[in-house]
Design a protein around this motif. Structure first.
Motif, PDB file in Angstrom:
ATOM      1  N   GLU A 183      -4.362  -6.251   6.156  1.00 51.99           N
ATOM      2  CA  GLU A 183      -5.678  -5.680   5.934  1.00 51.99           C
ATOM      3  C   GLU A 183      -6.624  -6.308   6.947  1.00 51.99           C
ATOM      4  O   GLU A 183      -6.642  -7.523   7.133  1.00 51.99           O
ATOM      5  N   ILE A 202      -0.425  -8.203   3.682  1.00 52.88           N
ATOM      6  CA  ILE A 202       0.038  -7.250   2.673  1.00 52.88           C
ATOM      7  C   ILE A 202       1.511  -7.498   2.417  1.00 52.88           C
ATOM      8  O   ILE A 202       2.312  -7.608   3.348  1.00 52.88           O
ATOM      9  N   LEU A 245       0.831  -1.209   0.000  1.00 49.77           N
ATOM     10  CA  LEU A 245       0.000   0.000   0.000  1.00 49.77           C
ATOM     11  C   LEU A 245       0.862   1.254   0.000  1.00 49.77           C
ATOM     12  O   LEU A 245       1.995   1.247   0.480  1.00 49.77           O
ATOM     13  N   PRO A 252     -13.021  -1.190   7.008  1.00 56.91           N
ATOM     14  CA  PRO A 252     -11.701  -1.618   6.536  1.00 56.91           C
ATOM     15  C   PRO A 252     -10.599  -0.812   7.215  1.00 56.91           C
ATOM     16  O   PRO A 252     -10.756   0.381   7.489  1.00 56.91           O
ATOM     17  N   CYS A 253      -9.502  -1.480   7.488  1.00 60.40           N
ATOM     18  CA  CYS A 253      -8.378  -0.826   8.162  1.00 60.40           C
ATOM     19  C   CYS A 253      -7.093  -1.465   7.652  1.00 60.40           C
ATOM     20  O   CYS A 253      -7.003  -2.685   7.533  1.00 60.40           O
ATOM     21  N   TYR A 254      -6.095  -0.630   7.359  1.00 57.54           N
ATOM     22  CA  TYR A 254      -4.826  -1.117   6.827  1.00 57.54           C
ATOM     23  C   TYR A 254      -3.709  -0.722   7.779  1.00 57.54           C
ATOM     24  O   TYR A 254      -3.485   0.463   8.033  1.00 57.54           O
ATOM     25  N   TRP A 269      -1.191   3.994   4.765  1.00 56.77           N
ATOM     26  CA  TRP A 269      -1.567   3.149   5.894  1.00 56.77           C
ATOM     27  C   TRP A 269      -2.443   3.941   6.866  1.00 56.77           C
ATOM     28  O   TRP A 269      -2.259   5.144   7.050  1.00 56.77           O
TER      29      TRP A 269
END
Length: 545
Positions: free
Chosen positions: A232, A221, A4, A239-241, A7
């Motif tokens: 993830e 990830i 990603l 959703p949260c990264y 973040w």
């Protein structure tokens, strides 16, 4: 998922799960300099460990030494290798466990509130074998006062069938000391798995390690070099990264509640898991997508499960430990043909292995559950069976009849077979021997009485009414998962470590193969490889993400 550019959060290490392996790994990673995040899929903490007896099996530990019980590396290896029979997935990891388990116990003693004792009179399940011990390697968590944790205490998962008694006091084997139970409940003091988890959580609270509940890991990830750099997840429905400079530790339990994975991998089709319902193989699926090799996938920590259909837990009928009565006199276990097929006093891990016996002549699995615990009024009067107390009237959900033929017809098994089987067993019981299945000769049958013997384990089934209870295919958890190395690092199909990915507990390959060495045979290795994972991941060079 590829790397990603943005973040939501960044940490050094993400630990997925809040069972024993997860919390130990988080403590070690933090203490070795990492900034750690722990995530838990459910609203409750502790996972399978909190639901268990909380006993780790660890050779050479300090508590047995302080109790004057001798042990050696050679004895431990001899014992384990006799049980695994060379079928363990990676023999070198047995040595890794024995060489590091006692170090893990020392560390927790020195740097956390967790304390253990050696339960008196509690030998290993196969103590009569070479290298076996009549006590010392299985450790009993000391009681813990939950008031120390404040509101966090209410989040710790509870097994509703276990009273607040230690293993030695009988907490996991139907012990009933009502005065002590009341005292512990009034003082908010817990034992067994809840004590172990609460003690480790206290250590993490003291370290100010962040813990998220209702945060489910979804996908690892990966960066352009194939290293794991984050996770993830779905946190409180969104959703949260989250990035991980050093890596991710998978320690979120097995896959016994995932029907498709069970059907795909297990040689015995578990229908009645004895663990919390959230164990659906999330870590396994993520590891497979990341290219992990798998090991020990056909095995589980088997257990003969029973049910009181009026007892529910988390919207399910609670599957319960099916131990009550089967090792004592006045009872047998039979299949659909009304025939015995096993020494009823076999260990809980070994007995269900007979359920997947195949008959190549009839093209049938004759012992496929439900199988039936058959017993008479004598056993009913003297033994606690599931939730039935001695002396109480049998509830409506228990099959009973004044004769064996009517009982067989009630439960749908062969009546002629049952009558013939009981007649044969009664003759043997009266003579004090069982040439068919050697009841009364196996050590586990009378574990705390020095081993099986006819007086403790044989007795005729001859006092009506007669009772029958179904026994199902249960498990404490699966024991297959991504293959790991001596650092608990996940390896790929070429035997190469996957950078930044670790696994421990039931989320990893079980190092013991099909073996359950004794009480705590799953938790001892789980805590040890969690310990090793925490040390290893924190020693990695931080990646720029």
């Amino acid at each position: 998922m590829n790397k990603l550019k943005q973040w939501d959060y960044k940490y050094d290490v993400i630990v997925m799960g809040t069972g024993g392996a997860a919390l130990v790994s988080a403590i070690l990673a933090h203490d070795h300099g990492a900034k750690v995040l722990i995530i838990e899929k459910t609203a409750q903490l502790g996972g399978t460990t909190a639901f268990s007896g909380g006993v780790p099996w660890v050779p050479l530990n300090r508590y047995m030494r302080e109790a004057g019980i001798s042990d050696s590396r050679e004895e431990a290896l001899t014992y384990v290798r006799r049980l695994t029979g060379g079928k363990e997935p990676a023999p070198e990891l047995i040595e890794t466990f024995i060489d590091n388990g006692f170090k893990m116990i020392d560390y927790l003693h020195d740097y956390t509130p967790l304390r253990f004792s050696v339960p008196n009179g509690y030998p290993e399940y196969y103590a009569n074998l070479p290298g076996g011990k009549h006590g010392g390697r299985s450790l009993d968590p000391l009681p813990f006062n939950m008031d120390k944790l404040g509101d966090l205490a209410f989040k710790i998962r509870n097994n509703p069938t276990f009273p607040p008694l230690t293993l030695e006091e009988g907490g996991a084997i139907n012990g009933i000391d009502f005065e002590k139970i009341v005292e512990r409940m009034e003082n908010n003091t817990v034992t067994m798995g809840r004590s172990l988890i609460a003690s480790l959580l206290q250590a993490l609270v003291d370290r100010e390690v962040e813990i998220w509940t209702e945060a489910a890991g979804k996908e690892l990830i990966v960066d352009d070099d194939g290293a794991i750099i984050g996770l993830e997840m779905v946190r409180e429905g969104e959703p949260c990264y989250v990035g991980a400079h050093k890596g991710v530790i998978l320690a979120s339990g097995g896959f016994e509640w995932n029907k498709e994975l069970v059907k795909t991998f297990l040689k015995g089709q578990v229908t009645h898991p004895l663990s919390p319902p959230g164990n659906e193989g999330d870590a396994l699926i993520m590891a497979m997508k990341a290219g992990a090799a798998l090991g020990n996938m056909s095995e589980a920590w088997w257990y003969p499960a029973m049910q009181d259909p009026t007892f529910e837990y988390e919207d399910h009928i609670l599957n319960q430990l099916g131990g009550g009565g089967r090792t004592g006199p006045y009872s047998i276990i039979v299949n659909k043909h009304g025939k015995r097929f096993v020494n009823e006093g076999s260990t809980y891990n070994d007995l269900p292995k007979t359920f997947y016996t195949y008959d190549p002549v009839t093209l049938d699995w004759p012992n496929e559950p439900p199988v039936w615990l058959i017993f008479d009024q004598k056993m009913k009067d003297h033994t606690m069976i599931i939730t039935m107390m001695p002396g109480e009237k049998a509830p409506e959900w228990v099959n009973q009849a004044d004769n064996l033929r009517d009982l067989a017809q009630q439960i749908g098994i062969d009546a002629d077979g049952l009558e013939a089987t009981v007649t044969r067993f009664n003759q043997y019981a009266t003579q004090g021997e069982d040439p068919d299945f050697h009841r009364g000769t196996f050590f586990f049958e009378d574990l705390k009485g020095g081993g099986g013997n006819p007086q403790a384990n044989l007795g005729p089934i001859d006092q009506p009414p007669y009772y029958a209870l179904p026994i199902y295919y249960g498990t404490l958890g699966t024991s297959g998962g991504p293959r790991i190395d001596a650092n608990a690092q996940v390896i790929d199909h070429k035997g190469k470590p996957i950078e930044g990915l670790y696994a421990a507990g039931n989320a990893a390959m079980g190092i013991m193969g099909q073996t359950y060495a004794s009480a705590g045979g799953t938790l001892g290795p789980a805590l040890t490889f969690g310990y090793l994972a925490g040390i290893s991941v924190s020693s990695r060079q931080s990646k720029t993400i």
